[in-house]
Design a protein around this motif. Structure first.
Motif, PDB file in Angstrom:
ATOM      1  N   SER A 534       0.794  -1.274   0.004  1.00 15.05           N
ATOM      2  CA  SER A 534       0.002  -0.227  -0.067  1.00 15.05           C
ATOM      3  C   SER A 534       0.997   1.233   0.117  1.00 15.05           C
ATOM      4  O   SER A 534       0.558   2.151  -0.909  1.00 15.05           O
ATOM      5  CB  SER A 534      -1.007   0.111   1.162  1.00 15.05           C
ATOM      6  OG  SER A 534      -1.775  -1.034   1.149  1.00 15.05           O
ATOM      7  N   ILE A 535       1.981   1.352   0.972  1.00 19.85           N
ATOM      8  CA  ILE A 535       2.549   2.647   0.924  1.00 19.85           C
ATOM      9  C   ILE A 535       3.778   2.504  -0.204  1.00 19.85           C
ATOM     10  O   ILE A 535       4.134   3.600  -0.541  1.00 19.85           O
ATOM     11  CB  ILE A 535       3.449   2.718   2.371  1.00 19.85           C
ATOM     12  CG1 ILE A 535       4.525   1.329   2.425  1.00 19.85           C
ATOM     13  CG2 ILE A 535       2.503   2.765   3.390  1.00 19.85           C
ATOM     14  CD1 ILE A 535       5.109   1.588   3.824  1.00 19.85           C
ATOM     15  N   ASP A 536       4.015   1.636  -0.846  1.00 21.70           N
ATOM     16  CA  ASP A 536       4.528   1.366  -2.000  1.00 21.70           C
ATOM     17  C   ASP A 536       4.054   1.943  -3.411  1.00 21.70           C
ATOM     18  O   ASP A 536       4.694   2.805  -3.899  1.00 21.70           O
ATOM     19  CB  ASP A 536       5.182  -0.076  -2.468  1.00 21.70           C
ATOM     20  CG  ASP A 536       6.401  -0.218  -3.325  1.00 21.70           C
ATOM     21  OD1 ASP A 536       6.186   0.544  -4.500  1.00 21.70           O
ATOM     22  OD2 ASP A 536       7.519  -0.898  -3.154  1.00 21.70           O
ATOM     23  N   VAL A 537       2.786   1.288  -3.594  1.00 19.64           N
ATOM     24  CA  VAL A 537       2.170   1.961  -4.720  1.00 19.64           C
ATOM     25  C   VAL A 537       1.579   3.489  -4.432  1.00 19.64           C
ATOM     26  O   VAL A 537       1.615   4.113  -5.417  1.00 19.64           O
ATOM     27  CB  VAL A 537       0.941   1.083  -4.919  1.00 19.64           C
ATOM     28  CG1 VAL A 537      -0.039   1.699  -5.877  1.00 19.64           C
ATOM     29  CG2 VAL A 537       1.122  -0.415  -5.163  1.00 19.64           C
ATOM     30  N   TYR A 538       1.570   3.937  -3.308  1.00 16.50           N
ATOM     31  CA  TYR A 538       1.271   5.355  -2.935  1.00 16.50           C
ATOM     32  C   TYR A 538       2.136   6.288  -3.627  1.00 16.50           C
ATOM     33  O   TYR A 538       2.023   7.238  -4.079  1.00 16.50           O
ATOM     34  CB  TYR A 538       1.383   5.437  -1.537  1.00 16.50           C
ATOM     35  CG  TYR A 538       1.640   6.579  -0.980  1.00 16.50           C
ATOM     36  CD1 TYR A 538       0.652   7.641  -0.588  1.00 16.50           C
ATOM     37  CD2 TYR A 538       3.025   7.254  -0.699  1.00 16.50           C
ATOM     38  CE1 TYR A 538       0.851   8.832  -0.355  1.00 16.50           C
ATOM     39  CE2 TYR A 538       3.240   8.539  -0.325  1.00 16.50           C
ATOM     40  CZ  TYR A 538       2.283   9.428  -0.063  1.00 16.50           C
ATOM     41  OH  TYR A 538       2.499  10.741   0.226  1.00 16.50           O
ATOM     42  N   GLY A 539       3.418   5.773  -3.749  1.00 17.73           N
ATOM     43  CA  GLY A 539       4.403   6.481  -4.302  1.00 17.73           C
ATOM     44  C   GLY A 539       4.448   6.907  -5.684  1.00 17.73           C
ATOM     45  O   GLY A 539       4.372   8.144  -6.120  1.00 17.73           O
ATOM     46  N   PRO A 540       3.880   5.974  -6.871  1.00 17.79           N
ATOM     47  CA  PRO A 540       3.906   6.497  -8.041  1.00 17.79           C
ATOM     48  C   PRO A 540       2.397   6.986  -8.314  1.00 17.79           C
ATOM     49  O   PRO A 540       2.383   7.647  -9.372  1.00 17.79           O
ATOM     50  CB  PRO A 540       3.842   4.836  -8.826  1.00 17.79           C
ATOM     51  CG  PRO A 540       3.839   3.933  -7.925  1.00 17.79           C
ATOM     52  CD  PRO A 540       4.438   4.733  -6.571  1.00 17.79           C
ATOM     53  N   THR A 572       9.111   5.433   0.603  1.00 10.98           N
ATOM     54  CA  THR A 572       8.239   4.103   0.899  1.00 10.98           C
ATOM     55  C   THR A 572       8.460   3.202  -0.268  1.00 10.98           C
ATOM     56  O   THR A 572       8.400   2.170  -0.006  1.00 10.98           O
ATOM     57  CB  THR A 572       6.966   4.541   1.013  1.00 10.98           C
ATOM     58  OG1 THR A 572       6.285   5.336  -0.265  1.00 10.98           O
ATOM     59  CG2 THR A 572       6.517   5.766   2.112  1.00 10.98           C
ATOM     60  N   ALA A 573       8.659   3.736  -1.428  1.00 12.79           N
ATOM     61  CA  ALA A 573       8.904   2.817  -2.563  1.00 12.79           C
ATOM     62  C   ALA A 573      10.130   2.144  -2.385  1.00 12.79           C
ATOM     63  O   ALA A 573      10.488   0.911  -2.484  1.00 12.79           O
ATOM     64  CB  ALA A 573       9.016   3.652  -3.945  1.00 12.79           C
ATOM     65  N   LYS A 785      17.345   1.949  -9.711  1.00 16.08           N
ATOM     66  CA  LYS A 785      16.398   1.778  -8.777  1.00 16.08           C
ATOM     67  C   LYS A 785      15.277   1.331  -9.235  1.00 16.08           C
ATOM     68  O   LYS A 785      14.451   0.718  -8.380  1.00 16.08           O
ATOM     69  CB  LYS A 785      16.318   3.064  -7.836  1.00 16.08           C
ATOM     70  CG  LYS A 785      15.493   4.139  -8.517  1.00 16.08           C
ATOM     71  CD  LYS A 785      15.233   5.409  -7.952  1.00 16.08           C
ATOM     72  CE  LYS A 785      14.655   6.326  -8.654  1.00 16.08           C
ATOM     73  NZ  LYS A 785      13.202   6.145  -8.864  1.00 16.08           N
ATOM     74  N   ASP A 786      15.058   1.388 -10.389  1.00 16.61           N
ATOM     75  CA  ASP A 786      13.513   1.024 -10.939  1.00 16.61           C
ATOM     76  C   ASP A 786      13.663  -0.068 -11.976  1.00 16.61           C
ATOM     77  O   ASP A 786      12.825  -0.532 -12.535  1.00 16.61           O
ATOM     78  CB  ASP A 786      12.740   2.294 -11.610  1.00 16.61           C
ATOM     79  CG  ASP A 786      12.428   3.134 -10.499  1.00 16.61           C
ATOM     80  OD1 ASP A 786      11.990   2.710  -9.400  1.00 16.61           O
ATOM     81  OD2 ASP A 786      12.517   4.263 -10.681  1.00 16.61           O
ATOM     82  N   THR A 787      14.696  -0.490 -12.362  1.00 18.29           N
ATOM     83  CA  THR A 787      14.800  -1.677 -13.164  1.00 18.29           C
ATOM     84  C   THR A 787      15.785  -2.841 -12.804  1.00 18.29           C
ATOM     85  O   THR A 787      15.413  -3.556 -12.347  1.00 18.29           O
ATOM     86  CB  THR A 787      15.669  -1.002 -14.847  1.00 18.29           C
ATOM     87  OG1 THR A 787      14.691   0.086 -15.116  1.00 18.29           O
ATOM     88  CG2 THR A 787      15.466  -2.167 -15.626  1.00 18.29           C
ATOM     89  N   SER A 788      17.174  -2.401 -12.767  1.00 15.85           N
ATOM     90  CA  SER A 788      18.133  -3.469 -12.607  1.00 15.85           C
ATOM     91  C   SER A 788      18.040  -3.802 -11.100  1.00 15.85           C
ATOM     92  O   SER A 788      17.903  -5.200 -10.742  1.00 15.85           O
ATOM     93  CB  SER A 788      19.485  -3.118 -12.841  1.00 15.85           C
ATOM     94  OG  SER A 788      19.768  -2.702 -14.192  1.00 15.85           O
TER      95      SER A 788
END
Length: 802
Positions: A534-540, A572-573, A785-788
């Protein structure tokens, strides 16, 4: 091979006959002389064949004979987890009602907000539909391959087994894709409402607020969190019930073998979704940053930036859909691994299906705990200023962990067996280790609190509220080079504490309950998955909200609110990525142990992995290299796609110079940039996926099982450290840029670069060289941070189950 790895720890899974819960080996539940009892078992079983086994024989030798076992109420035992999943779906319905109560852009006089949100949603749907079309071919092809591999065996039920394994694989893959799709759909609806909540209804005198924006974004993320856990729990439980109804009660090993296909299917989709989504989002993000901010001097979310829609679409397909499929795979694999390893213990099986279903019970209670916790951020701790955002989100994680701890203890002492005498008084034997309900509780607790520690350490190294990120920001005074040096050092340093924590969990859990303890620790780390996601998806969602506010050219105060929400979302992400990486390491290790156990069974004795064996050590070196190879492939893919994006953006700026004029009504061709990201991500996802899936197969075929043991050990040991450092380095660079852009270094910028001070005395932060140095660092960190980084956790898991 993937099926055999998941079931490797299952040496002998017996059907659960209720009649022997008190007549299992006497040293377990009875204080009779065990030697005499064994003699009676041997005598009774040698006198009866399968056709002669009767009630009297079952009483005498239930396990050794094991021929006539009455049907067990599997549906009754599986009902609580399925009910917990149903409760999760009901709570999702409540969340939808809650989200719908917030106004849309049109309802507050901002129809343009809804139009842009719809465009982002359309782009995300287009990408996922194309990606899933590719993956459907892959799933069907691999399912047919599994079918023929099992069908060609000499088993008399080969057709039924082959069909069960294939359908289990397809089910896991379908639910994994569904989790990603569900999250993407709700996130693209929630972004516009978050923008509207921050803007308020000025016509009617209703001001926007941070608290309203947080409520919408967090509720949107909660839909994703509970969808992943609900689908996972319902999928595993239902698959188990169906398989038991097919094969009955007399061959649980076969049931577990077929169930293992579920985890393989989920993780296969997760790998491609994570890689493709990561390439998509970072190709657009890097292109928008390099040309927009650094060269043209416009914001990445400026409506004149041709890559702006692709950038916002990428947030959804990478950070939402990709993360959803990723953590669904982690949840499914951890659940299957714990079930399978637990089923290898005769004492757990003898205690009844409540003990065997203990892992699913943990996840079911976790749903209820996370439901209760979700009201902390939205109702009990209203946010009044920027500092309160991170506090509210961190409190979610802390409260859910605190509430889950006594629940784990209650489940352990209620469901797990405790012998009254014999070789393991007060407990049970699993994997040759004398464990107990209390020890199992500690194993889960290690994972539960270890994940919390990893999360808070990650926050310390990636939030601009603390010294590490502020040091990175200050390094931008002397240019991009020193910024990158500081950021890399921060990432390497940030891996120290998490690796020590994971090492402690592994040692402690294995000491208390063998590989069963490690699998329980992995489930413990995922016990609060609904809250964590929940707090992860909150970021995007907040990131998209800020982008929409910028594209609509709303009042600067609206962007200030969305930026404040987004800054906390970046942290949070990073916390969510830490949880995912830590749990992936534990799951991968449990499966590695299962592989070694399988070798022991095949060798007919105790088998140890000898690192001094040349072929094993060679495999170790190759395995430790694979995360670097994988990262090189994914980062180069981002670079190639970003290069094409940069050239297209420059072409559009050259073709239409009006795009560089502030507030000009001309708009760029967004669709071409979307197509560049889509084509590049789908083409480039194949090679990294093939590397992960073929490496253990080729290693085993060409060099044998000893080389595979080294390969898996090296991949896990190297992968976790590289994944953590990559994710935290990128997160720190991102927040260092935000720290500067929010004006924290304006006084220094004004002194060092007086040309950035306008006529009113205000510092134009984004025109400074310090800010551009921060943008360069952020751009370098994006693929890390978002791919590898995030995709490496799938490497650790998937190699272990192929």
């Amino acid at each position: 091979m993937q099926i055999s790895l998941l079931i490797a720890a299952v040496a002998a899974v017996a059907a659960e006959p209720p009649w022997y819960q008190k007549t299992w080996y006497p040293y377990l539940f009875d204080c009779s002389d065990s030697a005499d009892w064994r003699d009676q078992y041997d005598s009774a079983c040698s006198a009866h064949s399968a056709n002669e086994c009767d009630v009297e024989t079952r009483s005498a030798c239930p396990q050794t004979c094991g021929l006539c076992t009455p049907s067990s109420p599997k549906m009754v035992i599986a009902t609580p987890p399925i009910m917990a999943a149903a409760v999760a779906f009901l709570f999702i319905a409540y969340l939808y009602v809650r989200i719908d109560a917030f106004p849309t852009g049109a309802e507050v006089g901002l129809a343009r907000v809804d139009e842009l949100s719809l465009k982002i949603k359309s782009g995300a749907r287009q990408f996922l539909e194309t990606e899933y079309a590719y993956l459907a071919v892959f799933v069907v092809g691999l399912a047919l391959t599994l079918f023929f591999l099992f069908y060609l065996t000499e088993d008399e039920n080969a057709y039924t087994i082959a069909l069960s394994v294939s359908l289990s694989f397809v089910t896991g893959a379908t639910l994994s894709a569904s989790a990603g799709w569900w999250g993407m759909m709700v996130a693209t609806d929630g972004n516009a409402k978050t923008t509207a909540a921050c803007a308020g209804d000025r016509a009617n005198g209703v001001p926007g607020s941070l608290n309203a924006g947080l409520n919408v974004a967090f509720s949107t993320g909660a839909v994703m969190g509970f969808a992943v856990v609900g689908l996972g729990l319902a999928g595993v439980s239902t698959a188990y019930v169906v398989l038991c109804s097919i094969y009955g009660d007399d061959d649980q090993a076969l049931v577990m073998q077929c169930l293992a296909g579920f985890g393989f299917g989920a993780s296969s989709i997760a790998l491609f979704a994570r890689v493709a989504g990561g390439i998509y989002t970072k190709a657009a993000d890097v292109g928008a940053d390099l040309v927009g901010k650094v060269e043209a001097g416009i914001d990445e979310d400026d409506p004149h930036n041709p890559a702006v829609i692709a950038d916002n679409v990428g947030d959804n397909v990478g950070d939402v859909a990709g993360m959803g499929s990723d953590l669904f795979g982690s949840f499914g694999e951890a659940s299957c691994a714990a079930l399978l390893v637990g089923a290898s213990s005769p004492m757990i099986v003898a205690a009844g299906w409540g003990a065997l279903m203990f892992p699913l019970a943990l996840s079911g209670v976790g749903i209820l705990v996370c439901m209760a916790t979700s009201f902390v951020a939205t109702d009990l701790m209203p946010v009044r200023d920027e500092k309160g955002i991170e506090s509210a989100l961190k409190m979610q994680l802390l409260v859910s962990t605190l509430l889950m701890t006594p629940c784990v203890y209650a489940l352990a002492v209620t469901l797990l067996p405790a012998a009254t005498c014999g070789m393991c008084v007060g407990g049970f034997v699993v994997g040759g280790v004398c464990s107990s309900p209390l020890k199992a509780f500690f194993c889960v607790g290690f994972g539960l609190w270890g994940g919390c520690v990893i999360g808070f350490v990650t926050e310390y190294y990636t939030s601009f509220s603390y010294t590490p990120v502020q040091e990175v920001a200050n390094a931008c005074r002397t240019g991009a080079a020193t910024n990158i040096i500081y950021g890399l050092a921060l990432g390497y340093k940030s891996a120290i504490v998490p690796v020590f924590v994971v090492a402690f969990i592994v040692f402690g859990a294995h000491s208390l309950a063998g590989f069963y303890g490690i699998s329980l620790a992995a489930l413990g780390m995922l016990a609060t998955l609904a809250t964590c996601l929940s707090i992860d998806v909150y970021g995007p969602v907040c990131d998209n909200a800020g982008g929409i506010a910028e594209m609509c050219e709303l009042h600067p105060s609206v962007r200030e609110k969305t930026d404040a929400l987004d800054a906390a979302g970046n942290t949070t992400a990073a916390i969510g990525k830490g949880f995912a990486i830590g749990s992936a390491c534990l799951v991968g290790l449990a499966l590695f142990g299962a592989f070694v156990t399988r070798l022991e069974d095949a060798a007919g004795g105790d088998l140890h992995v000898d690192l001094l064996d040349p072929i094993t050590f060679a495999g170790l070196l190759v395995g430790a290299m694979l995360p670097y190879w994988f990262s090189a492939m994914t980062m180069k893919s981002v670079g190639m796609a970003a290069n094409a994006m940069v050239l297209e953006i420059k072409r559009q700026f050259d073709a239409n110079p009006n795009l560089l004029i502030p507030n000009h009504p001309d708009r760029p061709d967004y669709d071409t940039c979307i197509k560049i990201s889509t084509d590049a991500s789908l083409q480039e996802m194949i090679a990294p996926g093939a590397l992960v899936m073929l490496s253990p197969v080729l290693c085993g075929v060409c060099f044998g099982t000893r080389c595979v043991t080294g390969l898996l050990a090296g991949g896990i040991a190297s992968g976790i450290q590289m994944a953590i450092s990559s994710s935290n380095t990128g997160g720190a660079w991102d927040n260092a840029k935000k720290y500067i852009s929010k004006g924290a270094m304006d006084e220094l910028i004004g002194q060092l670069e007086p040309e950035t001070v306008d006529g009113t005395g205000k510092v134009q932060t984004k025109k400074s060289q310090i800010f551009k140095a921060a943008v360069t660092g952020d751009t370098v960190g994006d693929p890390l941070k978002d791919t590898s980084g995030p995709a490496l956790n799938i490497l650790m898991k998937l190699m272990a189950i192929i």
